[in-house]
Scaffold this motif. Structure first.
Motif, short mmCIF file in Angstrom:
data_model
loop_
_atom_site.label_atom_id
_atom_site.label_comp_id
_atom_site.label_asym_id
_atom_site.label_seq_id
_atom_site.Cartn_x
_atom_site.Cartn_y
_atom_site.Cartn_z
N SER A 1 -4.07 -2.61 -4.02
CA SER A 1 -2.72 -2.03 -4.15
C SER A 1 -1.75 -2.93 -4.91
O SER A 1 -0.61 -2.57 -5.11
CB SER A 1 -2.17 -1.71 -2.76
N ALA A 2 -2.19 -4.11 -5.32
CA ALA A 2 -1.31 -4.98 -6.12
C ALA A 2 -1.10 -4.37 -7.50
O ALA A 2 -2.01 -3.75 -8.06
CB ALA A 2 -1.94 -6.36 -6.25
N LEU A 3 0.10 -4.51 -8.02
CA LEU A 3 0.42 -3.94 -9.33
C LEU A 3 0.71 -5.07 -10.32
O LEU A 3 1.82 -5.57 -10.38
CB LEU A 3 1.65 -3.02 -9.22
N PRO A 4 -0.29 -5.49 -11.10
CA PRO A 4 -0.04 -6.54 -12.09
C PRO A 4 0.84 -6.04 -13.22
O PRO A 4 0.79 -4.85 -13.55
CB PRO A 4 -1.45 -6.90 -12.58
N LEU B 1 0.44 -10.98 -1.95
CA LEU B 1 -0.90 -11.54 -2.06
C LEU B 1 -1.00 -12.57 -3.17
O LEU B 1 -1.67 -13.59 -3.02
CB LEU B 1 -1.89 -10.41 -2.32
N THR C 1 0.84 -1.21 0.00
CA THR C 1 0.00 0.00 0.00
C THR C 1 0.87 1.26 0.00
O THR C 1 0.63 2.19 -0.77
CB THR C 1 -0.91 0.02 1.24
N PRO D 1 -3.41 2.98 -14.85
CA PRO D 1 -2.91 3.98 -13.90
C PRO D 1 -2.65 3.33 -12.54
O PRO D 1 -3.12 2.23 -12.26
CB PRO D 1 -4.06 4.98 -13.81
N LEU D 2 -1.90 4.02 -11.71
CA LEU D 2 -1.69 3.53 -10.34
C LEU D 2 -3.03 3.50 -9.62
O LEU D 2 -3.84 4.40 -9.79
CB LEU D 2 -0.74 4.47 -9.60
N PRO D 3 -3.28 2.47 -8.82
CA PRO D 3 -4.56 2.41 -8.10
C PRO D 3 -4.66 3.52 -7.04
O PRO D 3 -3.66 4.06 -6.60
CB PRO D 3 -4.53 1.03 -7.44
N VAL D 4 -5.88 3.83 -6.66
CA VAL D 4 -6.11 4.82 -5.61
C VAL D 4 -6.22 4.07 -4.27
O VAL D 4 -6.97 3.11 -4.16
CB VAL D 4 -7.41 5.60 -5.88
N ILE D 5 -5.41 4.50 -3.31
CA ILE D 5 -5.42 3.85 -2.01
C ILE D 5 -6.33 4.64 -1.08
O ILE D 5 -6.13 5.82 -0.84
CB ILE D 5 -3.99 3.81 -1.42
N VAL E 1 2.42 1.97 -3.41
CA VAL E 1 1.57 2.67 -4.37
C VAL E 1 1.58 4.17 -4.08
O VAL E 1 1.68 5.00 -4.98
CB VAL E 1 0.13 2.11 -4.32
N ASP F 1 0.49 -13.81 -10.53
CA ASP F 1 -0.35 -12.67 -10.82
C ASP F 1 -1.65 -12.80 -10.02
O ASP F 1 -2.30 -13.84 -10.07
CB ASP F 1 -0.65 -12.67 -12.34
N LEU F 2 -1.99 -11.76 -9.28
CA LEU F 2 -3.19 -11.78 -8.46
C LEU F 2 -4.42 -12.00 -9.33
O LEU F 2 -4.56 -11.40 -10.38
CB LEU F 2 -3.30 -10.46 -7.71
N ARG G 1 3.06 7.05 -6.61
CA ARG G 1 2.22 8.15 -7.07
C ARG G 1 2.90 9.50 -6.82
O ARG G 1 2.91 10.39 -7.66
CB ARG G 1 0.86 8.11 -6.37
N MET H 1 -8.56 -2.91 0.26
CA MET H 1 -7.48 -1.96 -0.02
C MET H 1 -6.19 -2.70 -0.36
O MET H 1 -5.47 -2.32 -1.28
CB MET H 1 -7.26 -1.06 1.20
N LEU H 2 -5.89 -3.76 0.40
CA LEU H 2 -4.69 -4.55 0.12
C LEU H 2 -4.73 -5.09 -1.30
O LEU H 2 -3.74 -5.00 -2.05
CB LEU H 2 -4.62 -5.74 1.08
N LEU H 3 -5.87 -5.65 -1.68
CA LEU H 3 -5.99 -6.24 -3.02
C LEU H 3 -5.86 -5.17 -4.10
O LEU H 3 -5.27 -5.40 -5.14
CB LEU H 3 -7.33 -6.99 -3.16
N HIS I 1 3.26 0.14 -14.37
CA HIS I 1 2.38 1.21 -13.90
C HIS I 1 2.97 2.61 -13.96
O HIS I 1 2.24 3.58 -13.84
CB HIS I 1 1.92 0.92 -12.46
N ARG J 1 -7.71 4.93 2.58
CA ARG J 1 -7.51 4.49 3.97
C ARG J 1 -8.64 4.97 4.88
O ARG J 1 -8.48 5.03 6.09
CB ARG J 1 -6.17 5.01 4.50
#
Lengths: 325, 279
Positions: free
Chosen positions: B255-258, B213, A188, B264-268, A191, A260-261, A195, B251-253, A220, B270
């Motif tokens: 934030s994974a970057l395939p 994950l 987390t 785009p980068l995911p939005v975290i 990321v 890969d998730l 950004r 949120m954890l899921l 990304h 909290r």
């Protein structure tokens, strides 16, 4: 687009007990103004050493040779130590993986942030503090005034990396070299830090060289990418090309062994064997002992294929054999 | 769940003392709070969460390296604290993250692998060496390295040694704390394959702790998600990864970057920090 940094045939040899380690073997790449350029590969492939060569931080025992190594069209190999030092900060700055070892433990955040700014005589002490405070606020290290009085050990890993990013921007560099900047962080936090890097990079219009082992991070954030193996660049191109439709068997192998998730049923293909030792005479393709497509020609000279799209790779396989493979 | 429960935790808690200064009383920092779960024989139970969430502290308690302040831990139906050391060694063995610091640099690989058998005390020296030899080959190491030292081998090979060592007492449960996190991706895939093979061959149960994950999704049957010392969600892997119910898991899921370009980068988000945790 013009290249800010241009490397051609960069070779670094390091003497070791067993002879000479050919750590970099003809690295060729251009970093353009305002782009994010990623260098990806496994441990020992030479990506951090490429960063060290760019930053002028190679060990004293290392020998560097290059057909071309230019910064803004100036020959870097002919620069004196003093000239390189003068570049460090206002031209090129660095972010390292482990901020706890990279930050000075006995200087407060404020002191170490302003040190380079003052050494380069970019302004007064109060101007330096104002710039540091502004950057700390921008990277979310708040309240900046109180944070500047703290020491690195008082901050969490994520906050330390934010301080490193803010510090790397102090002298308005044109290029930031970030060596595994998020590897030690939680997913987390990773990321959030990426950004932040991306926002700062876009806002200041600077170039970023991102060293990483993580193709997910590359996908990304980077514009272009070089894949390194055994001290060589084996594939290079836009991220869409290299990560989206890889041409070199090593790049494909790297993607095939990555879990890969959301796809737990997909079969992972481990890369057999180990990275070859980079001592002694090295000929042919360094990946051939682990490559599923290897044949006799791989021991000879390996051509660099370059497509019209700009994607290039070092392999005896012709571009068309990709579908056949 | 038809298989018998081999490991269970019931409302386990532990706190650490943190000194505030010379004259102020130390503060108690809760590291694990009221964690309960059951692991069935032959199952892979994954624990995910960020650093500081309490996953490694949980592993330490299962390995008896740390005593819980409250709650019950049982192993093969017996309260953990009452199990004799030799029997404990035959039930549970660890595989740690860092294959550099978890192998004694002054012992040969053979000695390292044989060591747990000395604690378990169920094999004569000659039999020990036979079993060590057999495991050495089984985990994919060449016999020429049998008498080598840890500094002579690579990180992936070290992790194979750690796995062979863990199997020496024929344990029922392996506690794997980030076993592939220090390895390159190509080596990680090899070690994950090895874990799968050994699980089938030795009828092993794994507690598999990782912040990765995608790795846990691949290997685990059931998963527990830890956040700030609590297990905020647990269930079958398919459910946790496919339809997570706790916002922290989501949120954890997210934030994974395939490794797929063009995203785009995911939005975290909290925001859930103030939300009450599920029991």
């Amino acid at each position: 687009m013009t290249a800010l940094l241009s490397l051609s045939g960069l070779t670094v040899d390091i003497p070791v007990a067993a002879g000479t380690l050919h750590a970099l073997r003809g690295v060729t790449l251009d970093v353009r103004e305002g782009e994010v350029f990623a260098i990806v590969g496994e441990s020992g492939c030479g990506k951090s050493l490429t960063a060290a060569a760019i930053l002028g931080l190679l060990p004293d025992s290392a020998t560097l040779r290059a057909e071309r190594m230019t910064w803004d069209s100036q020959d870097m190999t002919r620069m004196s130590r003093r000239q390189r030092m003068a570049m460090s900060g206002p031209q090129i700055s660095a972010i390292f993986q482990d901020p706890l070892t990279a930050l000075n433990p006995i200087l407060s955040v404020g002191e170490q942030m302003t040190e380079g700014f003052l050494a380069h005589r970019l302004g007064s002490r109060s101007q330096a503090r104002a710039r540091a405070a502004e950057l700390l606020e921008a990277v979310g290290v708040t309240p900046a005034e109180r944070r500047m009085a703290q020491f690195p050990h008082e901050l969490s890993g994520g906050l330390r990396q934010r301080v490193m990013i803010a510090m790397s921007l102090m002298c308005h560099p044109r290029l930031v070299v970030a060596d595994e900047p998020t590897t030690a962080l939680d997913v987390t936090t990773q990321v959030e830090i990426l950004r932040l890097l991306q926002d700062r990079q876009k806002e200041a219009g600077l170039s970023l060289v991102l060293i990483t082992h993580d193709l997910g991070v590359v996908a990304h954030i980077a514009d272009r990418v070089a894949v390194m193996y055994a001290g060589e660049v084996v594939e290079q191109g836009s991220v869409a090309q290299v990560v989206g439709s890889p041409a070199h068997p090593y790049t494909r192998a790297l993607l095939d062994c990555l879990p890969d998730l959301g796809q737990p049923e997909r079969k992972l293909t481990p890369i057999p064997g180990v990275v070859p030792a980079l001592t002694g005479d090295l000929t042919g393709c360094a990946f051939r002992n682990r490559c599923p497509h290897a044949h006799a020609a791989c021991a000879g000279g390996i051509p660099w294929h370059r497509a019209d799209t700009g994607q290039g790779y070092r392999c005896v396989l012709a571009p068309t054999s990709e579908e056949a493979a | 769940m038809s298989d018998p429960v081999v490991l269970s935790a019931s409302e386990v808690s532990v706190s650490f003392r943190q000194r505030q200064g010379l004259f102020r009383p130390p503060q108690m920092i809760p590291a694990v709070r009221d964690v309960s779960f059951e692991v069935a024989q032959g199952e892979v139970f994954g624990i995910v969460g960020e650093s500081g969430s309490g996953k490694s502290t949980m592993a330490k308690m299962i390995l008896r390296l740390l005593r819980p302040d409250a709650g019950r831990l049982t192993l093969a139906g017996q309260p953990m604290a009452t199990i004799a050391p030799y029997r404990f060694a035959r039930l549970v063995q660890p595989v740690f993250q860092d294959p550099y610091s978890s192998l004694n640099p002054r012992r040969s690989l053979r000695e390292i692998i044989e060591m747990p058998a000395a604690v378990a005390g169920d094999l004569a020296p000659a039999e020990r060496q036979d079993r060590a030899r057999e495991l050495f080959t089984r985990v994919g190491l060449p016999m020429r390295l049998f008498e080598a030292y840890p500094n002579q081998i690579s990180g992936g090979q070290r992790q194979r040694v750690a796995i062979a060592r863990a199997l020496m007492t024929r344990p029922r449960v392996l506690i794997c704390d980030e076993p592939t996190s220090a390895l390159d991706v190509s080596v990680q895939a090899q070690i994950l394959d090895l874990f799968e093979e050994l699980r089938a061959q030795f009828a092993l149960t794994y507690v598999f702790i990782s912040h990765n994950l995608a790795v846990v999704e691949r290997i685990a049957d059931r998963v527990g998600v830890m956040y700030r010392g609590q297990m905020v969600e647990q269930g079958p892997a398919q459910q946790i990864f496919g339809a997570p119910s706790h916002p922290y898991t989501r949120m954890l899921l997210a934030s994974a970057l395939p490794p797929q370009p063009g995203r785009p980068l995911p939005v975290i988000n909290r925001d859930f920090d103030s939300a009450p945790a599920q029991p």
